[in-house]
Design a protein around this motif. Structure first.
Motif, PDB file in Angstrom:
ATOM      1  N   SER A 334       0.635  -1.144  -0.031  1.00 23.37           N
ATOM      2  CA  SER A 334      -0.040  -0.065   0.119  1.00 23.37           C
ATOM      3  C   SER A 334       0.749   1.173   0.171  1.00 23.37           C
ATOM      4  N   ASN A 335       2.121   1.117   0.070  1.00 24.42           N
ATOM      5  CA  ASN A 335       3.035   2.200  -0.039  1.00 24.42           C
ATOM      6  C   ASN A 335       3.875   2.334  -1.142  1.00 24.42           C
ATOM      7  N   GLU A 336       4.296   3.253  -1.640  1.00 24.59           N
ATOM      8  CA  GLU A 336       4.959   3.451  -3.030  1.00 24.59           C
ATOM      9  C   GLU A 336       6.498   2.520  -2.513  1.00 24.59           C
ATOM     10  N   LEU A 337       6.986   2.042  -3.528  1.00 27.95           N
ATOM     11  CA  LEU A 337       8.061   1.091  -3.227  1.00 27.95           C
ATOM     12  C   LEU A 337       9.260   1.803  -3.144  1.00 27.95           C
ATOM     13  N   ASN A 338       9.437   2.972  -2.830  1.00 31.41           N
ATOM     14  CA  ASN A 338      10.649   3.602  -2.924  1.00 31.41           C
ATOM     15  C   ASN A 338      11.343   3.817  -1.538  1.00 31.41           C
ATOM     16  N   LYS A 339      10.661   3.131  -0.517  1.00 28.33           N
ATOM     17  CA  LYS A 339      11.136   3.097   0.748  1.00 28.33           C
ATOM     18  C   LYS A 339      12.124   1.633   0.905  1.00 28.33           C
TER      19      LYS A 339
END
Ligand code: OGA
Ligand code: NI
Length: 348
Positions: A334-339
């Protein structure tokens, strides 16, 4: 249908890419300068594990391979697997079938678009277009293949090929888990038990990276770690996978007929940090479509996973809070995959 394949095929982008695909400028806090050159990279290669030695009936050979496997998991979280016994013809068939799936008319894939993140068959582009500001140069197909098998019914024979491949990949991972258990000083079925492998969740993923006219500006998959216990990756003849090590991106050059295997976040959690997951990414190229096939192997979706009692010691207390595997995946998806990694959410 929203797909990067369509964009890549449209004549207007022969020379350049739409601005929402320009990854570098939109993520300027990331350092892209540190990619190892060919010469340096040759001296910095991931370990190679010989699967035939790992299942050898000769105890000395087996124990040497297990020790190498343990070192590979502890030091790298990535290794190349050779002599794995999966027929080359089946590997080629899976890649061919995946290309055929993408050669179908858009409507065939559209029926699997949208939907819930846990839809048993899901087609899409980028990673999560609902939250992304920059899109990735990648389309995907994800199928849940264990404990229940799901796959698109077209093209003809696709489902059967995928099923045969997923079974083989499951067997290979099952053997690797035995070696890993012993390398952790536990009995052979230890990992099978703690992750409930017989009922475990397995996902089949096709990553489809069309040729890109500006490969240095776009990104296939940004830096991330995988959510499961182990991932088995097969790719066509094009390279693109890079691994972050000592703050440098190391390009991976798989040998013909090999797999790349990596440890995921559930492995790190279960082993309480002994076998860590590793940050990697996939870059794109301007020559041809790169296809990779990942099978992700984890515990059952409803299992709550935390560090196992055997991996906890007085001088190594639990480093992660236990979390239901399904909730962990939700967090990642559910988050952007840039973490860099979702493990930061559950680290104690
Ligand atoms: C993944 C992944 C790498 C690649 O699917 O999680 O990291 O080279 N893929 O496609
Ligand atoms: Ni990955």
């Amino acid at each position: 249908m929203f797909s990067v394949k369509k964009i890549a095929e449209s004549s207007s982008v022969v020379e350049c890419i739409p601005s929402e695909y320009v990854y570098q400028n939109n993520n300027s806090n990331e350092d892209y300068s540190i990619i190892l050159g060919d010469e340096e990279a040759q001296n910095t290669t991931i370990p190679t594990i010989d699967f035939s030695q790992l299942i050898s009936s000769n105890p000395a050979d087996r124990s040497k391979a297990i020790q190498e496997l343990g070192t590979a998991c502890a030091d790298w979280g990535f290794f190349m697997l050779i002599n794995h016994g999966v027929p080359e013809s089946l590997r080629e068939e899976v890649l061919r079938a995946s290309q055929k799936f993408y050669d179908l008319p858009d409507e065939e894939r559209k029926q699997y678009e949208g939907g819930d993140m846990f839809a048993p068959i899901k087609c899409g582009t980028s990673f999560n277009v609902n939250v992304e500001k920059t899109f990735l140069w990648r389309d995907y197909l994800k199928c849940h293949v264990h404990p229940h098998f799901h796959a698109p019914s077209n093209p003809h024979g696709f489902s059967e090929t995928i099923k045969a491949y997923c079974k083989k990949s499951r067997d290979v991972i099952g053997e690797l888990l035995k070696g890993i258990s012993i390398s952790l000083g536990q009995e052979e079925k230890y990992m099978h038990k703690v992750m409930n492998y017989e009922s475990g969740f397995q996902m089949f993923v096709v990553n489809y990276y069309p040729r890109c006219p500006m490969p240095e500006q776009a990104m296939g998959l940004p830096p991330h770690s995988d959510h499961g216990v182990l991932t088995l990756l097969l790719q066509n003849e094009l390279e693109g996978l890079q691994l972050l090590r000592n703050d440098m991106w190391i390009p991976i050059h798989p040998l013909p007929n090999s797999f790349i295997v990596n440890t995921g976040d559930q492995m790190e959690i279960l082993t309480n940090g002994k076998y860590k997951s590793n940050i990697h990414r996939a870059v794109v190229n301007k020559n041809a479509t790169r296809i990779t096939i990942g099978t992700a192997h984890g515990p059952p979706l409803d299992d709550v996973v935390g560090p196992t009692i055997e991996m906890i010691r007085e001088d190594n207390p639990p480093a992660y809070r236990a979390i239901k595997y399904k909730d962990y995946i939700s967090l990642q998806q559910s988050n952007e995959l840039n973490k860099k990694t979702c493990l930061d959410y559950i680290r104690i």
